[in-house]
Design an enzyme around this catalytic site. Structure first.
Site, PDB file in Angstrom:
ATOM      1  N   LYS A 101      30.590  31.488  36.183  1.00 14.61           N
ATOM      2  CA  LYS A 101      29.781  32.702  35.960  1.00 14.61           C
ATOM      3  C   LYS A 101      28.352  32.329  35.587  1.00 14.61           C
ATOM      4  CE  LYS A 101      32.449  36.425  36.298  1.00 14.61           C
ATOM      5  NZ  LYS A 101      32.914  37.743  35.918  1.00 14.61           N
ATOM      6  N   ASN A 126      41.840  39.953  42.452  1.00 18.24           N
ATOM      7  CA  ASN A 126      41.445  38.583  42.804  1.00 18.24           C
ATOM      8  C   ASN A 126      42.528  37.609  42.373  1.00 18.24           C
ATOM      9  OD1 ASN A 126      38.832  39.222  43.753  1.00 18.24           O
ATOM     10  ND2 ASN A 126      38.108  39.397  41.657  1.00 18.24           N
ATOM     11  N   ARG A 135      43.589  35.697  30.556  1.00 15.96           N
ATOM     12  CA  ARG A 135      43.794  36.467  31.796  1.00 15.96           C
ATOM     13  C   ARG A 135      42.754  36.005  32.808  1.00 15.96           C
ATOM     14  NH1 ARG A 135      40.827  40.743  34.223  1.00 15.96           N
ATOM     15  NH2 ARG A 135      40.154  38.720  34.874  1.00 15.96           N
ATOM     16  N   ASP A 195      32.518  41.586  30.880  1.00  9.27           N
ATOM     17  CA  ASP A 195      32.287  41.771  32.311  1.00  9.27           C
ATOM     18  C   ASP A 195      33.504  42.349  33.022  1.00  9.27           C
ATOM     19  OD1 ASP A 195      30.693  41.505  34.680  1.00  9.27           O
ATOM     20  OD2 ASP A 195      32.086  39.924  35.253  1.00  9.27           O
ATOM     21  N   ASP A 196      34.700  41.970  32.562  1.00  7.82           N
ATOM     22  CA  ASP A 196      35.911  42.458  33.239  1.00  7.82           C
ATOM     23  C   ASP A 196      36.041  43.966  33.096  1.00  7.82           C
ATOM     24  OD1 ASP A 196      36.777  39.722  33.716  1.00  7.82           O
ATOM     25  OD2 ASP A 196      36.981  39.689  31.542  1.00  7.82           O
ATOM     26  N   TYR A 210      32.836  30.310  43.068  1.00  7.00           N
ATOM     27  CA  TYR A 210      33.467  31.404  42.326  1.00  7.00           C
ATOM     28  C   TYR A 210      34.661  31.917  43.120  1.00  7.00           C
ATOM     29  CZ  TYR A 210      34.054  34.296  38.448  1.00  7.00           C
ATOM     30  OH  TYR A 210      34.630  34.843  37.345  1.00  7.00           O
ATOM     31  N   GLU A 237      34.776  37.093  28.536  1.00  9.78           N
ATOM     32  CA  GLU A 237      35.229  36.881  29.905  1.00  9.78           C
ATOM     33  C   GLU A 237      36.708  36.522  29.969  1.00  9.78           C
ATOM     34  OE1 GLU A 237      32.958  37.235  32.418  1.00  9.78           O
ATOM     35  OE2 GLU A 237      34.669  36.981  33.747  1.00  9.78           O
ATOM     36  N   ASP A 238      37.463  37.282  30.733  1.00 14.47           N
ATOM     37  CA  ASP A 238      38.865  36.962  31.012  1.00 14.47           C
ATOM     38  C   ASP A 238      39.721  36.785  29.755  1.00 14.47           C
ATOM     39  OD1 ASP A 238      38.251  37.305  33.625  1.00 14.47           O
ATOM     40  OD2 ASP A 238      38.761  35.297  34.295  1.00 14.47           O
TER      41      ASP A 238
HETATM   42  P1  NAD Z   1      44.732  43.643  33.107  1.00 13.80           P
HETATM   43  O1  NAD Z   1      45.762  42.623  32.791  1.00 13.80           O
HETATM   44  O2  NAD Z   1      43.912  44.184  32.011  1.00 13.80           O
HETATM   45  O3  NAD Z   1      45.467  44.896  33.816  1.00 13.80           O
HETATM   46  C1  NAD Z   1      46.399  44.786  34.839  1.00 13.80           C
HETATM   47  C2  NAD Z   1      47.095  46.123  34.980  1.00 13.80           C
HETATM   48  O4  NAD Z   1      47.911  46.074  36.136  1.00 13.80           O
HETATM   49  C3  NAD Z   1      48.001  46.488  33.818  1.00 13.80           C
HETATM   50  O5  NAD Z   1      47.830  47.847  33.506  1.00 13.80           O
HETATM   51  C4  NAD Z   1      49.410  46.288  34.388  1.00 13.80           C
HETATM   52  O6  NAD Z   1      50.351  47.187  33.812  1.00 13.80           O
HETATM   53  C5  NAD Z   1      49.180  46.644  35.833  1.00 13.80           C
HETATM   54  N1  NAD Z   1      50.175  46.096  36.718  1.00 13.80           N
HETATM   55  C6  NAD Z   1      50.690  44.849  36.762  1.00 13.80           C
HETATM   56  N2  NAD Z   1      51.618  44.771  37.727  1.00 13.80           N
HETATM   57  C7  NAD Z   1      51.681  45.980  38.304  1.00 13.80           C
HETATM   58  C8  NAD Z   1      52.453  46.528  39.350  1.00 13.80           C
HETATM   59  N3  NAD Z   1      53.337  45.790  40.020  1.00 13.80           N
HETATM   60  N4  NAD Z   1      52.264  47.820  39.671  1.00 13.80           N
HETATM   61  C9  NAD Z   1      51.365  48.565  39.023  1.00 13.80           C
HETATM   62  N5  NAD Z   1      50.603  48.092  38.032  1.00 13.80           N
HETATM   63  C10 NAD Z   1      50.771  46.821  37.681  1.00 13.80           C
HETATM   64  O7  NAD Z   1      43.839  43.021  34.233  1.00 13.80           O
HETATM   65  P2  NAD Z   1      42.424  43.535  34.746  1.00 13.80           P
HETATM   66  O8  NAD Z   1      41.340  42.871  34.013  1.00 13.80           O
HETATM   67  O9  NAD Z   1      42.409  45.008  34.762  1.00 13.80           O
HETATM   68  O10 NAD Z   1      42.405  42.930  36.224  1.00 13.80           O
HETATM   69  C11 NAD Z   1      43.341  43.376  37.176  1.00 13.80           C
HETATM   70  C12 NAD Z   1      42.977  42.790  38.533  1.00 13.80           C
HETATM   71  O11 NAD Z   1      41.690  43.241  38.928  1.00 13.80           O
HETATM   72  C13 NAD Z   1      42.937  41.266  38.583  1.00 13.80           C
HETATM   73  O12 NAD Z   1      43.543  40.802  39.757  1.00 13.80           O
HETATM   74  C14 NAD Z   1      41.475  40.958  38.652  1.00 13.80           C
HETATM   75  O13 NAD Z   1      41.210  39.797  39.399  1.00 13.80           O
HETATM   76  C15 NAD Z   1      40.936  42.152  39.368  1.00 13.80           C
HETATM   77  N6  NAD Z   1      39.512  42.370  39.056  1.00 13.80           N
HETATM   78  C16 NAD Z   1      38.656  42.444  40.104  1.00 13.80           C
HETATM   79  C17 NAD Z   1      37.321  42.618  39.867  1.00 13.80           C
HETATM   80  C18 NAD Z   1      36.394  42.725  41.035  1.00 13.80           C
HETATM   81  O14 NAD Z   1      36.773  42.524  42.120  1.00 13.80           O
HETATM   82  N7  NAD Z   1      35.160  43.062  40.847  1.00 13.80           N
HETATM   83  C19 NAD Z   1      36.853  42.673  38.573  1.00 13.80           C
HETATM   84  C20 NAD Z   1      37.758  42.594  37.519  1.00 13.80           C
HETATM   85  C21 NAD Z   1      39.096  42.453  37.775  1.00 13.80           C
END
Ligand code: NAD
Length: 561
Positions: free
Chosen positions: A179, A414, A161, A273-274, A108, A250-251
């Site tokens: 997953k 991530n 995504r 999950d996200d 993963y 998912e994603d």
């Molecule tokens: P998403 O696409 O729904 O949201 C991303 C957000 O980031 C948007 O609001 C966008 O406007 C903002 N953004 C992009 N570039 C930016 C910048 N330069 N400055 C400020 N804001 C910016 O994505 P998501 O599902 O919310 O996931 C976002 C991140 O979180 C991913 O990298 C994902 O891997 C990570 N994530 C981690 C976990 C975990 O560690 N448990 C779980 C889910 C998601």
């Protein structure tokens, strides 16, 4: 619809061996390879098809571990593990469970991100189902091609995504596959119940259209009615073909993710999950951190970098949790601030805010750089969920440390390359005071003679247990209250020795116990909310334990030798 039959335990699987000879060796759910005993070899038509020496599972495990460690790169290790999974699932899961901290990052995050990017070229044999727009009108028939009839757990993506890597189209298949492997390893859901699915609705990633190895449809993503109609048909088909299945979204891109969750969560047991899993794992880390900051949830103020699925999901669950502590909804929302790609999310910003951001658009002048937003908002917790690396700068970590004796700094994006800052940066820039967690793993850091162990705020702590709890109770719906119960349970499992090194999550080596405890909390919540469709056992935890898959070989040729 009939109630789901109780989730049978391991005994329902593997007791019979449906095939003999070469077919048995090609069936990863039953194949034991060199561990077939002499009696099994004689009775099951295997004599001569295997080298003569009989190995134990333990010996096979050592051989596999040596082979795994000899691979020169993580992607080579991923390929090795995928092949092992396709050959012998018991051995694969034994390896994952016995060496979980070493193997999870290979199957993963972070390796799965690289694997998805290369999925076209490393693709060897199918795992899971690809359903493309071409199959519109006949999705139910396609689902019936799946060889295991009793599917109870589906993870589905449309690849828009993938982690923080964006639109990878059909290459996103690595995510549902990974997953579901974690469901089996961490929560003991038998692999025979699981089905990974990729919905190929095209991709807007031009480099994939141009690439010769791309395995999906080379057309732009379907949007609007064409997309919605395809998803609606898919959901109906799942309900028809696998009526007792739990569906994990998912994603998906955030323009679809929130909508689909809202639209279908009451139609069939499903969750995203996200949004919801991330929310629970992040909130659990914050709840555990409060034992170090000696404050309450209601006293926190959050600044999120990134206002997407992860960020607003965490804020929504925080609001639920803070309300349970007596804070009003508006007061709780007022404690959550967001910076997105345009700057601080505020009312009258001049752009049309997406619906999920509206509850957190406060009356405030617009601020653009994050550093200035931190100074203005004065958060106790800074949460990175933006997918943009190097955004938590030395100045920002310094400001957080000036504002708080123990600043909570979670860089959750991530894979590792996307983290807002590294563990080392967080600890050194805060003079060792930051309570740090990340999405992908970071090694422990020595600073000023003290060892800091970053927690991994990985959804792996939450979704396997939530899914198992929903499955065993036959929950009609997966509610926010269940995710809150999961978050609280996870936080309770953090021990004083974890906190002593700054780790706000239990070590991964305790994942089976964590999943069991979360499944118990979720099943209890389902029974208490009247959503369970299976009878309530006297001892829910004991009942769940009997249903968890253990990767051990069964004897297919019992009897006197
Ligand atoms: P998403 O696409 O729904 O949201 C991303 C957000 O980031 C948007 O609001 C966008 O406007 C903002 N953004 C992009 N570039 C930016 C910048 N330069 N400055 C400020 N804001 C910016 O994505 P998501 O599902 O919310 O996931 C976002 C991140 O979180 C991913 O990298 C994902 O891997 C990570 N994530 C981690 C976990 C975990 O560690 N448990 C779980 C889910 C998601």
């Amino acid at each position: 619809m009939n109630s789901p039959p109780p989730l049978p335990g391991l005994s329902a699987w593997g007791e019979t061996h449906p095939v003999h000879g070469p077919q048995l060796l090609a069936d990863p759910l039953h194949n034991k390879g060199t561990a077939f005993t002499d009696r099994e070899r004689d009775r099951l038509g295997l004599r001569g098809l295997l080298p003569p020496r009989v190995f134990t599972l333990e010996e096979q495990l050592q051989r596999s571990l040596t082979a795994l460690r000899s691979k020169p790169s993580n992607i080579e290790k991923y390929i090795y593990l995928t092949n092992l999974q396709n050959r012998n699932e018991i051995l694969f899961y034994r390896l994952v469970l016995d060496h979980i901290e070493e193997v999870v990052p290979l199957i993963y995050t972070p390796t799965v991100g690289e694997a998805c990017l290369q999925y076209g070229s490393i693709y060897r044999r199918p795992r899971g189902m690809f359903i493309s727009l071409r199959e519109r009108g006949r999705i139910a028939g396609i689902l019936r091609h799946w060889p295991q009839p009793g599917v109870r757990l589906i993870v589905v993506t449309d690849g828009e995504r993938i982690l923080g890597l964006g639109d990878l189209g059909a290459l996103g298949m690595g995510i549902p596959v990974g997953k579901l492997s974690l469901y089996t390893a961490c929560a003991g859901v038998h692999p025979g119940y699981t089905l990974p699915i990729t919905l190929d609705v095209g991709t807007d990633n031009a480099s994939l259209h141009a690439g010769p190895a791309y395995i999906g449809l080379k057309e732009n993503r379907a949007r609007g009615a064409a997309y919605d109609g395809f998803i609606a048909e898919f959901v109906l088909a799942v309900k028809d073909v696998f009526p007792h299945a739990l569906l994990q979204w998912e994603d998906f891109g955030n323009t679809n993710a929130f909508r689909l969750l809202r639209q279908y969560r009451h139609h069939l047991p499903s969750f995203n999950d996200d949004i919801q899993g991330t929310a629970a794992v992040a909130l659990a880390g914050v709840i555990a951190a409060l034992r170090l900051t000696r404050s309450t949830l209601a006293q926190q103020k959050f600044l999120f970098l990134g206002a997407g699925e992860a960020g607003t999901g965490i804020a929504d669950l925080y609001v639920e949790a803070a309300r349970a502590e007596g804070l009003g909804k508006a007061e709780a929302r007022a404690r959550c601030w967001f910076v997105d790609s345009k700057g601080l999310v505020v009312k009258n910003r001049g752009d049309r805010l997406a619906e999920h951001k509206l509850p957190y658009a406060h009356e405030h002048p617009m601020i653009v750089p994050l550093a200035d937003a931190v100074k203005a908002v004065k958060p106790t917790a800074l949460i990175g969920v933006s997918g943009t690396p190097a955004t938590f700068t030395q100045e920002i970590v310094g400001t957080m440390s000036a504002l708080n004796a123990r600043p909570i700094i979670f860089a959750l994006s991530n894979p590792t390359s996307k983290a807002e800052c590294t563990a080392e940066q967080a600890y050194t820039w805060s003079a060792g005071r930051a309570i740090f967690a990340s999405g992908s793993p970071f090694a422990p850091v020595e600073f000023n003679g003290q060892r800091h162990v970053p927690g991994q705020g990985n959804n792996i702590y939450i979704f396997p247990g939530v899914g198992l709890g929903a499955l065993v109770s036959g929950a009609r719906e997966v509610t926010d209250a269940m995710f809150l119960a999961a978050a609280r349970t996870l936080a309770q499992l953090v021990q004083p020795e974890d906190l002593a090194v700054g780790r706000v999550y239990p070590p991964l080596t305790r994942i089976r116990e964590v999943s069991l405890r979360i499944a118990t909390a979720v099943a209890t919540a389902a029974h208490e909310a009247g959503l369970a469709q299976t009878p309530r056992p006297a001892d829910i935890a004991a009942d769940i334990r009997t249903r968890m898959f253990e990767p051990v070989y069964r004897d297919y040729a019992p009897g006197p030798s």
